[in-house]
Design a protein around this motif. Structure first.
Motif, mmCIF file in Angstrom:
data_model
loop_
_atom_site.group_PDB
_atom_site.id
_atom_site.type_symbol
_atom_site.label_atom_id
_atom_site.label_comp_id
_atom_site.label_asym_id
_atom_site.label_seq_id
_atom_site.Cartn_x
_atom_site.Cartn_y
_atom_site.Cartn_z
ATOM 1 N N ARG A 60 0.816 -1.212 0.000
ATOM 2 C CA ARG A 60 0.000 0.000 0.000
ATOM 3 C C ARG A 60 0.850 1.263 0.000
ATOM 4 O O ARG A 60 0.532 2.239 -0.689
ATOM 5 C CB ARG A 60 -0.912 -0.037 1.236
ATOM 6 C CG ARG A 60 -2.039 0.960 1.224
ATOM 7 C CD ARG A 60 -2.988 0.660 2.370
ATOM 8 N NE ARG A 60 -4.067 1.597 2.446
ATOM 9 C CZ ARG A 60 -5.047 1.526 3.353
ATOM 10 N NH1 ARG A 60 -5.038 0.538 4.240
ATOM 11 N NH2 ARG A 60 -6.014 2.425 3.363
ATOM 12 N N SER A 88 2.109 2.283 -3.515
ATOM 13 C CA SER A 88 1.096 2.959 -4.322
ATOM 14 C C SER A 88 0.884 4.394 -3.843
ATOM 15 O O SER A 88 0.751 5.320 -4.649
ATOM 16 C CB SER A 88 -0.230 2.186 -4.249
ATOM 17 O OG SER A 88 -0.119 0.928 -4.880
ATOM 18 N N ASN A 96 -8.337 5.614 -1.365
ATOM 19 C CA ASN A 96 -7.362 4.535 -1.514
ATOM 20 C C ASN A 96 -6.276 4.919 -2.518
ATOM 21 O O ASN A 96 -6.577 5.258 -3.666
ATOM 22 C CB ASN A 96 -8.051 3.252 -1.985
ATOM 23 C CG ASN A 96 -9.157 2.829 -1.042
ATOM 24 O OD1 ASN A 96 -10.176 3.491 -0.948
ATOM 25 N ND2 ASN A 96 -8.961 1.726 -0.358
#
Length: 352
Positions: A53, A56, A80
């Protein structure tokens, strides 16, 4: 005014397909219609998510911060992948406003440290859109969100796309269909149609989703003869829309959740002018039964599902009226043009 539009999916591909008339605009959350509202759009350059995560988040933050095109604010379909940018905004290290959609309710975390970090995170979001009033009110109750920085926005389907599809494929509407994959209650739906053997159900779902392996579940389940099962490996929104079109009613049978599970299917049914039978979920933006465009059923209630199926099949005139009300609701409120207009009004607050 210009916004930087961020999407977790390949929005460049979706945008090209939309321009060619092969994809509905609502998966771009109004970005396609913002130019009509006088707002320019810089498209995020999509890349495959990293395995971690943080990777990204770092990559996306860099793309936004070092973007050479001028823009006034960031507009995102969800947070997100933007976590780092949001924390930088909260700390005053990133100056441009961040506006996004929040798909689930904001909640209180367990432990004071998590709550403290969460409060800091939401400080970095300048404005949020929620899909329903209920999700908004639950979020406001946490104290992490304030009413001046959040609102409910009626997300809805691209009516132009569905009108074009219906004009190109005139057909008799018959049978029931279920196409969802998130938190679907397959046992209840199958049990209901087993008791309605004269009514056919086309059941289309993913191999697995949200921790449920539907392919394995359905391979060992007792499938009634009047139910056709398709495990969807390649169809996306356009292909599924064509599969839905020749049916008379959409079934959205879900497990209990704290968000608007099944909403995409619901707004597309409105666009098609189809009645729905749907699990009663207070998180949805509207109650289909109260609006007269469908029947709501309590979670896991097989007999209520049987009654709803019978009511649709035995009363074609009532079902037709439900469909007309569904389309009317789409035209008046739940359509992407109306959604984009509301989004544009919120974005203009950050125009420089």
């Amino acid at each position: 005014m210009t916004v930087y539009f961020y999407h977790t999916q390949d929005l460049n591909y979706i945008y090209r397909e939309w321009k060619a008339g092969r994809f509905p605009a609502h998966l771009l959350y109004g970005a396609t219609h913002l130019p009509d509202e006088g707002i320019g759009v810089v498209m995020h350059k999509h890349s495959k998510p990293g395995s971690r995560r943080i990777v990204s988040a770092l990559r996306n933050a860099a793309k936004v911060i070092f973007c050479k095109e001028r823009f006034d604010a960031v507009y995102a379909t969800k947070y997100n992948g933007l976590e780092l940018l949001i924390f930088l905004r909260a700390l005053g290290l990133y100056r441009k406003p961040i506006v996004l959609w929040h798909h689930q309710p904001v909640v209180l975390s367990k432990g004071w440290l998590k709550n403290m970090v969460s409060r800091l995170f939401y400080k970095g979001i300048d404005h949020m859109f929620f899909f329903s009033d209920h999700l908004l009110e639950v979020s406001l109750a946490t104290g992490k969100v304030t009413r001046d920085k959040a609102e409910q926005c009626p997300w809805g389907a691209d009516l132009v796309y569905y009108d074009r599809l219906m004009a190109a494929h005139t057909c008799e509407r018959k049978d029931f269909i279920s196409t969802g994959k998130e938190r679907r209650d397959m046992p209840t739906l199958l049990a209901a149609f087993a008791k309605c053997s004269d009514q056919h159900l086309d059941l289309i779902t993913a191999a697995d989703c949200c921790g449920t392996n539907y392919e394995e579940m359905l391979s060992v389940a007792s499938i009634p003869e009047n139910v056709s099962v398709t495990i969807n490996r390649t169809m996306w929104i356009p292909e599924l829309a064509e599969r839905i079109l020749p049916h008379k009613c959409v079934c959205i049978c879900c497990k209990e959740t704290n968000y608007t599970v099944g909403l995409t299917t619901l707004v597309e049914a409105l666009a098609f002018g189809m009645p729905v039978v749907i699990s009663k979920n207070p998180n949805q933006p509207f109650d289909a039964e109260e609006e007269g465009c469908g029947i709501t059923v309590d979670y896991g209630d097989t007999e209520c599902w049987v009654n709803a199926i019978r009511r649709i099949s035995d009363n074609p005139e009532e079902a037709s009226l439900m469909g007309k009300r569904a389309r009317s609701l789409a035209e008046s409120t739940y359509n992407i043009a109306n959604c984009a207009h509301i989004v544009a009004n919120a974005l203009r607050k950050f125009e420089k």
